[in-house]
Scaffold this motif. Structure first.
Motif, PDB file in Angstrom:
ATOM      1  N   VAL A   1      52.757   2.575  28.025  1.00  0.00           N
ATOM      2  CA  VAL A   1      51.542   3.382  27.867  1.00  0.00           C
ATOM      3  C   VAL A   1      50.338   2.493  28.152  1.00  0.00           C
ATOM      4  CG1 VAL A   1      50.146   4.753  26.270  1.00  0.00           C
ATOM      5  CG2 VAL A   1      52.655   4.848  26.150  1.00  0.00           C
ATOM      6  N   ARG A   2      49.393   3.038  28.897  1.00  0.00           N
ATOM      7  CA  ARG A   2      48.170   2.303  29.221  1.00  0.00           C
ATOM      8  C   ARG A   2      47.118   2.557  28.139  1.00  0.00           C
ATOM      9  NH1 ARG A   2      44.059   3.956  33.257  1.00  0.00           N
ATOM     10  NH2 ARG A   2      45.531   5.590  33.828  1.00  0.00           N
ATOM     11  N   PHE A   3      46.562   1.481  27.614  1.00  0.00           N
ATOM     12  CA  PHE A   3      45.500   1.546  26.611  1.00  0.00           C
ATOM     13  C   PHE A   3      44.213   1.043  27.254  1.00  0.00           C
ATOM     14  CE2 PHE A   3      49.287   1.633  24.125  1.00  0.00           C
ATOM     15  CZ  PHE A   3      48.989   2.246  22.916  1.00  0.00           C
ATOM     16  N   GLU A   4      43.180   1.876  27.224  1.00  0.00           N
ATOM     17  CA  GLU A   4      41.903   1.528  27.852  1.00  0.00           C
ATOM     18  C   GLU A   4      40.795   1.470  26.804  1.00  0.00           C
ATOM     19  OE1 GLU A   4      41.413   0.648  30.850  1.00  0.00           O
ATOM     20  OE2 GLU A   4      42.879   1.582  32.181  1.00  0.00           O
ATOM     21  N   GLU A   5      40.198   0.291  26.627  1.00  0.00           N
ATOM     22  CA  GLU A   5      38.978   0.158  25.838  1.00  0.00           C
ATOM     23  C   GLU A   5      37.824   0.277  26.822  1.00  0.00           C
ATOM     24  OE1 GLU A   5      35.926  -1.272  22.973  1.00  0.00           O
ATOM     25  OE2 GLU A   5      36.141  -1.324  25.123  1.00  0.00           O
ATOM     26  N   VAL A   6      36.913   1.239  26.617  1.00  0.00           N
ATOM     27  CA  VAL A   6      35.988   1.651  27.675  1.00  0.00           C
ATOM     28  C   VAL A   6      34.517   1.462  27.288  1.00  0.00           C
ATOM     29  CG1 VAL A   6      37.668   3.300  28.612  1.00  0.00           C
ATOM     30  CG2 VAL A   6      36.000   4.091  26.910  1.00  0.00           C
ATOM     31  N   SER A   7      34.225   0.521  26.399  1.00  0.00           N
ATOM     32  CA  SER A   7      32.861   0.344  25.915  1.00  0.00           C
ATOM     33  C   SER A   7      31.887  -0.079  27.009  1.00  0.00           C
ATOM     34  CB  SER A   7      32.822  -0.729  24.822  1.00  0.00           C
ATOM     35  OG  SER A   7      33.566  -0.344  23.693  1.00  0.00           O
ATOM     36  N   LEU A   8      30.677   0.485  26.961  1.00  0.00           N
ATOM     37  CA  LEU A   8      29.541  -0.067  27.683  1.00  0.00           C
ATOM     38  C   LEU A   8      28.979  -1.231  26.873  1.00  0.00           C
ATOM     39  CD1 LEU A   8      27.499   0.162  30.076  1.00  0.00           C
ATOM     40  CD2 LEU A   8      26.085   1.558  28.544  1.00  0.00           C
ATOM     41  N   GLY A   9      28.508  -0.952  25.655  1.00  0.00           N
ATOM     42  CA  GLY A   9      28.023  -1.998  24.767  1.00  0.00           C
ATOM     43  C   GLY A   9      26.531  -2.219  24.875  1.00  0.00           C
ATOM     44  N   TYR A  10      26.071  -3.313  24.311  1.00  0.00           N
ATOM     45  CA  TYR A  10      24.657  -3.656  24.309  1.00  0.00           C
ATOM     46  C   TYR A  10      24.272  -4.269  25.662  1.00  0.00           C
ATOM     47  CZ  TYR A  10      25.477  -3.030  19.325  1.00  0.00           C
ATOM     48  OH  TYR A  10      25.841  -2.511  18.111  1.00  0.00           O
ATOM     49  N   PRO A  11      22.976  -4.226  26.020  1.00  0.00           N
ATOM     50  CA  PRO A  11      22.569  -4.685  27.365  1.00  0.00           C
ATOM     51  C   PRO A  11      23.120  -6.050  27.751  1.00  0.00           C
ATOM     52  CG  PRO A  11      20.728  -3.588  26.302  1.00  0.00           C
ATOM     53  CD  PRO A  11      21.820  -3.664  25.268  1.00  0.00           C
ATOM     54  N   MET A  12      23.114  -7.000  26.838  1.00  0.00           N
ATOM     55  CA  MET A  12      23.596  -8.345  27.182  1.00  0.00           C
ATOM     56  C   MET A  12      25.099  -8.353  27.469  1.00  0.00           C
ATOM     57  SD  MET A  12      23.724 -10.276  23.458  1.00  0.00           S
ATOM     58  CE  MET A  12      22.007  -9.902  23.120  1.00  0.00           C
ATOM     59  N   GLN A  13      25.794  -7.286  27.032  1.00  0.00           N
ATOM     60  CA  GLN A  13      27.238  -7.241  27.213  1.00  0.00           C
ATOM     61  C   GLN A  13      27.660  -6.576  28.519  1.00  0.00           C
ATOM     62  OE1 GLN A  13      27.969  -5.173  23.476  1.00  0.00           O
ATOM     63  NE2 GLN A  13      28.837  -7.035  22.567  1.00  0.00           N
ATOM     64  N   TRP A  14      26.805  -5.702  29.081  1.00  0.00           N
ATOM     65  CA  TRP A  14      27.253  -4.971  30.264  1.00  0.00           C
ATOM     66  C   TRP A  14      26.493  -5.308  31.544  1.00  0.00           C
ATOM     67  CZ3 TRP A  14      23.728  -1.979  32.840  1.00  0.00           C
ATOM     68  CH2 TRP A  14      22.618  -1.502  32.134  1.00  0.00           C
ATOM     69  N   LYS A  15      25.317  -5.892  31.445  1.00  0.00           N
ATOM     70  CA  LYS A  15      24.507  -6.067  32.655  1.00  0.00           C
ATOM     71  C   LYS A  15      25.176  -6.960  33.689  1.00  0.00           C
ATOM     72  CE  LYS A  15      19.843  -4.871  31.248  1.00  0.00           C
ATOM     73  NZ  LYS A  15      18.431  -5.309  31.207  1.00  0.00           N
ATOM     74  N   HIS A  16      25.954  -7.937  33.246  1.00  0.00           N
ATOM     75  CA  HIS A  16      26.622  -8.835  34.199  1.00  0.00           C
ATOM     76  C   HIS A  16      27.735  -8.133  34.952  1.00  0.00           C
ATOM     77  CE1 HIS A  16      29.432  -8.966  30.814  1.00  0.00           C
ATOM     78  NE2 HIS A  16      30.345  -9.379  31.674  1.00  0.00           N
ATOM     79  N   ARG A  17      28.093  -6.921  34.506  1.00  0.00           N
ATOM     80  CA  ARG A  17      29.174  -6.181  35.163  1.00  0.00           C
ATOM     81  C   ARG A  17      28.679  -5.365  36.353  1.00  0.00           C
ATOM     82  NH1 ARG A  17      31.008  -3.399  29.790  1.00  0.00           N
ATOM     83  NH2 ARG A  17      32.355  -2.119  31.110  1.00  0.00           N
ATOM     84  N   GLY A  18      27.378  -5.362  36.608  1.00  0.00           N
ATOM     85  CA  GLY A  18      26.872  -4.789  37.840  1.00  0.00           C
ATOM     86  C   GLY A  18      26.380  -3.365  37.761  1.00  0.00           C
ATOM     87  N   GLY A  19      25.959  -2.896  36.598  1.00  0.00           N
ATOM     88  CA  GLY A  19      25.399  -1.554  36.488  1.00  0.00           C
ATOM     89  C   GLY A  19      26.339  -0.599  35.787  1.00  0.00           C
ATOM     90  N   ILE A  20      25.768   0.489  35.290  1.00  0.00           N
ATOM     91  CA  ILE A  20      26.536   1.414  34.458  1.00  0.00           C
ATOM     92  C   ILE A  20      27.633   2.131  35.242  1.00  0.00           C
ATOM     93  CG2 ILE A  20      24.939   3.354  34.768  1.00  0.00           C
ATOM     94  CD1 ILE A  20      25.456   4.032  31.789  1.00  0.00           C
ATOM     95  N   GLU A  21      27.409   2.409  36.518  1.00  0.00           N
ATOM     96  CA  GLU A  21      28.437   3.110  37.284  1.00  0.00           C
ATOM     97  C   GLU A  21      29.715   2.279  37.352  1.00  0.00           C
ATOM     98  OE1 GLU A  21      29.080   5.370  41.603  1.00  0.00           O
ATOM     99  OE2 GLU A  21      27.162   4.411  41.122  1.00  0.00           O
TER     100      GLU A  21
END
Length: 277
Positions: free
Chosen positions: A242-262
């Protein structure tokens, strides 16, 4: 047609709110929002207005932050009354909730239903040597205290653990009634398994992260994918096929390095059907 998921939008942060507005339209696709949209009804309404205009169908489950009763809001809107107010808000925008019939996925593939759940936590994600009545003390030893202890009220239940137990039992009954040949996409804000709560910096925060009552639900209820948030550590894991996906965006410092919300949207379906080698 695709099913996407995201959680932990935390719209009290201006950068997160602005990012949500930049998300393009996905008119043929569905979106799961797995909790922690924000702390106020206005933030919840903003999410619903924004995302129901961009996706064919939005499915929401509550996190702990939506259930907080903030000092600036109606003090009587606590616990289950607050949750029911959020459900009504979703229905006003055409979004599905844990209180609605489980929708069948209309895309390609076998018979699947998407199961949005509101289960809560009961402090059972703790080591075996820590008694239940000492769980908070165990966390305090590491200077940890979740804001839920002040702002998340369990009314009319006597405790958060009792509310969790009631939610688990009512959800279990609905899952048991599903057709035996039907696979599921299980959606909850909190992880379903203790082993998936990996918080290297604050390991004792685990007591606010779920319940051991759901440890076997991925197998018992024929899950194809389990979607959760809360940890702010986006990750794909596998257990028993079974595939388990944790899908958090999080706080700005946590997601901005990932290249945008899309780029933070996680594709749940079609997605990989089997564990990669």
């Amino acid at each position: 047609m695709k099913l996407y998921a995201i959680s932990d939008l935390h719209l009290r942060h201006a950068d997160n709110k602005q990012a949500l507005q930049t998300l393009p339209a996905f008119p043929d696709d569905w979106l799961i929002v797995a909790g922690d949209v924000g702390e106020t009804l206005s933030e919840m309404d903003f999410m619903l207005r924004t995302l129901t205009a961009r996706f064919r169908q939005v499915i929401w489950v509550p996190g702990n932050h939506e259930l907080w009763t903030m000092p600036s809001e109606q003090p009587s809107l606590r616990g289950d009354a607050r949750y029911q107010r959020l459900v009504a808000l979703c229905r006003g925008h055409g979004a599905l909730t844990p209180e609605d019939p489980y929708p069948r996925w209309p895309g390609e593939g076998p018979h699947r239903v998407i199961v949005p759940m509101f289960l809560g936590y009961d402090y059972s994600f703790r080591p075996d040597h820590v008694p239940e009545d000492k769980a908070l003390e165990w966390a305090f030893e590491d200077d940890l205290l979740c804001t839920d202890e002040v702002l998340l009220h369990p009314d009319p239940y006597p405790s958060r653990s009792a509310w969790c137990a009631a939610r688990v039992e009512s959800t279990r009954a609905r899952l048991d009634a599903l057709p035996p040949g039907c696979s599921t996409i299980l959606v909850n804000h909190y992880p379903l398994r203790h082993e998936h709560v990996r918080l290297p910096r604050i390991p004792r925060f685990s007591i606010w992260c779920g319940t051991k009552r759901t440890e076997d639900w991925h197998a018992r209820y024929r899950a194809e994918v389990v979607v959760t948030g809360h940890l702010h550590i986006p990750l794909t894991q596998w257990r028993d096929g079974v595939r388990f996906e944790e899908v958090s965006l999080g706080y700005p410092m946590q997601w901005k390095h990932r290249g945008g919300i899309e780029r933070c949207l996680r594709e749940i379906l079609p997605g990989p059907a089997t564990r990669p080698l």
